[in-house]
Write a protein that holds these residues in place. Structure first.
Motif, PDB file in Angstrom:
ATOM      1  N   MET A 108       0.835  -1.206   0.000  1.00 11.74           N
ATOM      2  CA  MET A 108       0.000   0.000   0.000  1.00 11.74           C
ATOM      3  C   MET A 108       0.869   1.255   0.000  1.00 11.74           C
ATOM      4  N   ARG A 109       1.948   1.242   0.803  1.00 15.70           N
ATOM      5  CA  ARG A 109       2.860   2.391   0.822  1.00 15.70           C
ATOM      6  C   ARG A 109       3.519   2.586  -0.550  1.00 15.70           C
ATOM      7  N   LEU A 110       3.902   1.474  -1.163  1.00 12.69           N
ATOM      8  CA  LEU A 110       4.540   1.548  -2.478  1.00 12.69           C
ATOM      9  C   LEU A 110       3.584   2.130  -3.521  1.00 12.69           C
ATOM     10  N   ASN A 111       2.324   1.696  -3.486  1.00 11.64           N
ATOM     11  CA  ASN A 111       1.336   2.212  -4.437  1.00 11.64           C
ATOM     12  C   ASN A 111       1.097   3.709  -4.250  1.00 11.64           C
ATOM     13  N   LEU A 112       1.078   4.136  -2.984  1.00 17.07           N
ATOM     14  CA  LEU A 112       0.906   5.565  -2.728  1.00 17.07           C
ATOM     15  C   LEU A 112       2.090   6.365  -3.262  1.00 17.07           C
ATOM     16  N   ARG A 113       3.312   5.873  -3.043  1.00 17.11           N
ATOM     17  CA  ARG A 113       4.499   6.558  -3.553  1.00 17.11           C
ATOM     18  C   ARG A 113       4.451   6.645  -5.077  1.00 17.11           C
ATOM     19  N   ASN A 114       4.032   5.567  -5.681  1.00 16.67           N
ATOM     20  CA  ASN A 114       3.937   5.544  -7.140  1.00 16.67           C
ATOM     21  C   ASN A 114       2.898   6.549  -7.630  1.00 16.67           C
TER      22      ASN A 114
END
Length: 243
Positions: A212-218
């Motif tokens: 989820m954190r990775l998707n937000l950063r993306n």
């Protein structure tokens, strides 16, 4: 007023609306053209509607426009004339695009002119017969008609492409609201949201938190934000999480 003899003369034949004459004058001056000749304007001359529409071009173009009863008289001193028309003609003449016509005008040693017809039906065959060549704009064949001022603007643009500065004029300094945010500013915004979302328990369950954190950063990296946008988004989050 002395006109630059290298510039083409704009001749409007039997123009019907003062507003179109004024708009044509504005289009001319946009690209440095100043010599207009009018052939038998329908509503006479001077025309207050033309002057109002011309705005700042009235003093440099309309005030010095020459009025003629016939096209033959308006073409006095012209060595090479281009007749603008969208219709096919039985007359055998060279046919140019606007760009090719203005290239020829720039290379021509004498005075050139671009002749435009009245708004309702354009130039008559007798008018076209007085020109050396025809200019036709490649447009939608199902709707080939151009407004008079649009046609003048198009020809003026093609003339000005090689005679006016190619670099845009300097702009005022941009406010922060207009500058794009850089990578560091976007990352700080992402950190701020990630921190507050974590405090709110958004990253649940724990096994999916990293994804989820990775998707937000993306997501943040894909957004095109100005510095003003970033400030607003920080402010929105602070307001939403205020205790």
């Amino acid at each position: 007023m002395q006109h630059d003899p290298r510039q083409p003369v704009i001749i409007l034949v039997r123009p019907q609306m003062g507003e179109n004459i004024g708009a044509a004058a504005r289009a001319m001056l946009n690209f440095g053209l100043t010599e207009m000749r009018l052939v038998d304007p329908r509503d006479g001359w001077p025309n207050p509607r033309a002057i109002a529409m011309a705005s700042g071009a009235a003093g440099q173009v309309l005030d010095h426009a020459r009025i003629h009863p016939t096209l033959a008289e308006a073409m006095e001193g012209i060595d090479y004339a281009f007749a603008t028309t969208a219709r096919g003609r039985e007359l055998s003449k060279p046919v140019f695009t606007p760009a090719a016509a203005m290239d020829k005008a720039r290379r021509h040693d004498g005075r050139s002119a671009i002749v435009f017809g009245p708004e309702r039906a354009g130039l008559e065959n007798d008018d076209v017969a007085r020109a050396n060549a025809i200019v036709t704009v490649p447009v939608n064949p199902a709707f080939p008609s151009l407004n008079l001022a649009q046609a003048v603007l198009l020809m003026g643009y093609e003339w000005g492409r090689d005679t006016l500065p190619t670099e845009p004029a300097p702009h005022r300094r941009k406010a922060d609201a207009e500058w794009l945010a850089d990578r560091v500013e976007i990352e700080r915004l992402g950190d701020h949201y990630e921190e507050k979302l974590a405090q709110a328990g958004f990253f649940f369950p724990e096994t999916k938190a990293a994804a989820m954190r990775l998707n937000l950063r993306n997501m943040w990296s894909r957004l095109v934000l100005t510095r003003g946008d970033v400030r607003i988004l920080h402010g929105v989050l602070r307001q939403l999480t205020r205790r």
